[in-house]
Scaffold this active site. Structure first.
Site, PDB file in Angstrom:
ATOM      1  N   ARG A  36       3.513   5.238   9.309  1.00  0.00           N
ATOM      2  CA  ARG A  36       4.219   4.874   8.075  1.00  0.00           C
ATOM      3  C   ARG A  36       5.546   5.616   7.955  1.00  0.00           C
ATOM      4  NH1 ARG A  36       0.936   2.185   4.430  1.00  0.00           N
ATOM      5  NH2 ARG A  36      -1.316   2.373   4.729  1.00  0.00           N
ATOM      6  N   LYS A 109     -13.584   8.705  10.148  1.00  0.00           N
ATOM      7  CA  LYS A 109     -14.913   9.184   9.754  1.00  0.00           C
ATOM      8  C   LYS A 109     -14.971   9.331   8.240  1.00  0.00           C
ATOM      9  CE  LYS A 109     -15.200  11.782  14.090  1.00  0.00           C
ATOM     10  NZ  LYS A 109     -15.239  13.123  14.721  1.00  0.00           N
ATOM     11  N   GLY A 137     -17.455  11.492  17.414  1.00  0.00           N
ATOM     12  CA  GLY A 137     -17.966  12.595  18.207  1.00  0.00           C
ATOM     13  C   GLY A 137     -17.153  13.851  18.037  1.00  0.00           C
ATOM     14  N   LYS A 192     -21.015  15.058   8.355  1.00  0.00           N
ATOM     15  CA  LYS A 192     -20.680  16.382   8.910  1.00  0.00           C
ATOM     16  C   LYS A 192     -19.427  16.960   8.256  1.00  0.00           C
ATOM     17  CE  LYS A 192     -17.017  15.244  11.626  1.00  0.00           C
ATOM     18  NZ  LYS A 192     -15.747  15.960  11.903  1.00  0.00           N
ATOM     19  N   THR A 249     -17.490  21.016  14.101  1.00  0.00           N
ATOM     20  CA  THR A 249     -16.691  21.046  12.883  1.00  0.00           C
ATOM     21  C   THR A 249     -17.028  22.251  12.022  1.00  0.00           C
ATOM     22  OG1 THR A 249     -16.640  18.634  12.931  1.00  0.00           O
ATOM     23  CG2 THR A 249     -16.008  19.674  10.874  1.00  0.00           C
ATOM     24  N   SER A 255     -11.078  23.022  12.013  1.00  0.00           N
ATOM     25  CA  SER A 255     -11.435  21.849  11.211  1.00  0.00           C
ATOM     26  C   SER A 255     -10.733  21.881   9.855  1.00  0.00           C
ATOM     27  CB  SER A 255     -12.950  21.816  10.987  1.00  0.00           C
ATOM     28  OG  SER A 255     -13.285  20.994   9.889  1.00  0.00           O
ATOM     29  N   ASN A 257     -11.702  20.357   7.269  1.00  0.00           N
ATOM     30  CA  ASN A 257     -12.730  20.451   6.232  1.00  0.00           C
ATOM     31  C   ASN A 257     -13.240  21.881   6.089  1.00  0.00           C
ATOM     32  OD1 ASN A 257     -13.250  17.451   5.509  1.00  0.00           O
ATOM     33  ND2 ASN A 257     -13.232  17.481   7.731  1.00  0.00           N
ATOM     34  N   VAL A 280      -5.414  14.854   5.713  1.00  0.00           N
ATOM     35  CA  VAL A 280      -6.514  14.620   4.784  1.00  0.00           C
ATOM     36  C   VAL A 280      -7.764  15.352   5.273  1.00  0.00           C
ATOM     37  CG1 VAL A 280      -8.048  12.856   3.823  1.00  0.00           C
ATOM     38  CG2 VAL A 280      -5.604  12.382   4.098  1.00  0.00           C
ATOM     39  N   GLU A 282     -11.298  14.738   5.209  1.00  0.00           N
ATOM     40  CA  GLU A 282     -12.115  13.561   4.911  1.00  0.00           C
ATOM     41  C   GLU A 282     -13.380  13.917   4.133  1.00  0.00           C
ATOM     42  OE1 GLU A 282     -11.272  10.568   5.185  1.00  0.00           O
ATOM     43  OE2 GLU A 282     -10.365  10.035   7.100  1.00  0.00           O
TER      44      GLU A 282
END
Length: 334
Positions: A36, A109, A137, A192, A249, A255, A257, A280, A282
């Protein structure tokens, strides 16, 4: 020998999309990545680097970028890698321009908020003529882009399609294994990320390695309960796109997250953490949908519920920890 697809488009130029473009180029494919941001397009085409989402990694000169989705959609194989909450809008934009019969691999994911749709559900609703395939994965974008050894799963009910995708992007250092369990591949990847936020909180609160091990193990139990209730296979959930992805993760601050959870655990405000990030996390986006799925299928997911309440700012971290530690003692297999 299975004939690979030659012209590959990656829809989404975040870190993971860029890494997959690098893999496809290393496998000898003609690769076009759709972004974008004009800055990303120019950086990839002129300097061979995605400075916004994968800085410091030189890209194969065979990777070209475009902001024109009509141009990007004309490919033999499409890897769809937008954030899960934007998958529907990207597919809808690409739909009028897709080549007849060209397969599409879902590489995001997550679970769509509101509809509780998995990405394969979104694909079926937006592009019902395309057979589903999922890439999932354990792999960090920066490692994959550097060519470090990684193994992932390609899931599709069409074995011939899965094998052709493997032939297209498989490398000695990027090893795809095939499976036919779409739900298992998707649920593993979605849940996860939520559990990883919990592990990050434990890291930020300095709760110790034992706490992280407990969260991974009991988080895997939650992931398995939901997956089996939705029709996944146990062997998929205990494989690369389930347990493997969960362990990777949750064990590293690489990670997004886990690092988000760690910052929260250190006491930082969510709005301040998000203001510093382009990419982001997720798990934060999927947590409400995962919890809603748990309610729909009547399975217990207390860790995911705690994460949802924390990122939704409905409970303090200390109160969430106290609530989890105060749960009744029970048999491990329950």
């Amino acid at each position: 020998m299975t004939q690979p697809y030659q012209n590959v488009t990656v829809l989404g130029a975040g870190a993971w999309g860029t890494a997959l473009a690098q893999v496809a180029a290393a496998a000898g494919r003609d690769v076009l990545i759709w972004a974008r941001e004009d800055e990303v397009v120019q950086g990839i085409n002129q300097a061979h680097e995605n400075t916004l989402f994968l800085p410091g990694q030189k890209l194969n000169p065979a990777v070209r970028a475009t902001a024109d989705i009509a141009e990007a959609a004309k490919a033999d194989l499409i890897l769809a890698v937008p954030p899960a909450q934007h998958m529907r809008s990207v597919l809808r934009s690409a739909r009028p321009h897709l080549q007849l019969g060209a397969p599409l691999v879902l590489c995001a994911k997550g679970v769509e908020r509101g509809s509780l749709a998995l990405m394969t559900d979104v694909l079926r609703e937006e592009l019902p003529e395309i057979g589903p395939a999922v890439l999932s994965g354990p792999g960090f974008a920066k490692d994959v882009a550097r060519g470090l050894p990684t193994a992932i799963t390609i899931a599709s009910p069409d074995a011939a399609l899965a094998q052709r995708i493997v032939a297209t992007i498989g490398l000695p250092t990027f090893r795809p294994y095939f499976a036919d369990d779409l739900i298992g591949a998707e649920i593993g990847g979605a849940v996860k990320n939520v559990i990883a936020i919990a592990c990050g909180v434990a890291e930020g609160r300095k709760l110790g390695d034992g706490a992280r091990a407990a969260l991974i193990t009991r988080g895997f139990a939650e992931l398995t309960r939901l997956g089996l209730a939705m029709g996944a296979k146990a062997e998929t959930l205990s494989g690369l796109c389930g347990l493997g992805d969960l362990v990777l993760t949750c064990a590293s601050l690489t990670s997004r997250n886990t690092s988000l959870g760690a910052a929260l655990g250190e006491g930082r405000a969510l709005k301040d953490i998000l203001a510093e990030r382009r990419s982001v996390a997720e798990g934060m986006e999927s947590a409400p949908a995962v919890v809603a799925l748990a309610a729909k299928y009547k399975v217990e997911m207390p860790i995911c519920q705690a994460v949802d309440a924390i990122v939704g700012e409905r409970i303090s971290i200390d109160d969430a920890i106290t609530a989890l530690l105060s749960r009744p003692f029970k048999a491990e297999g329950v």
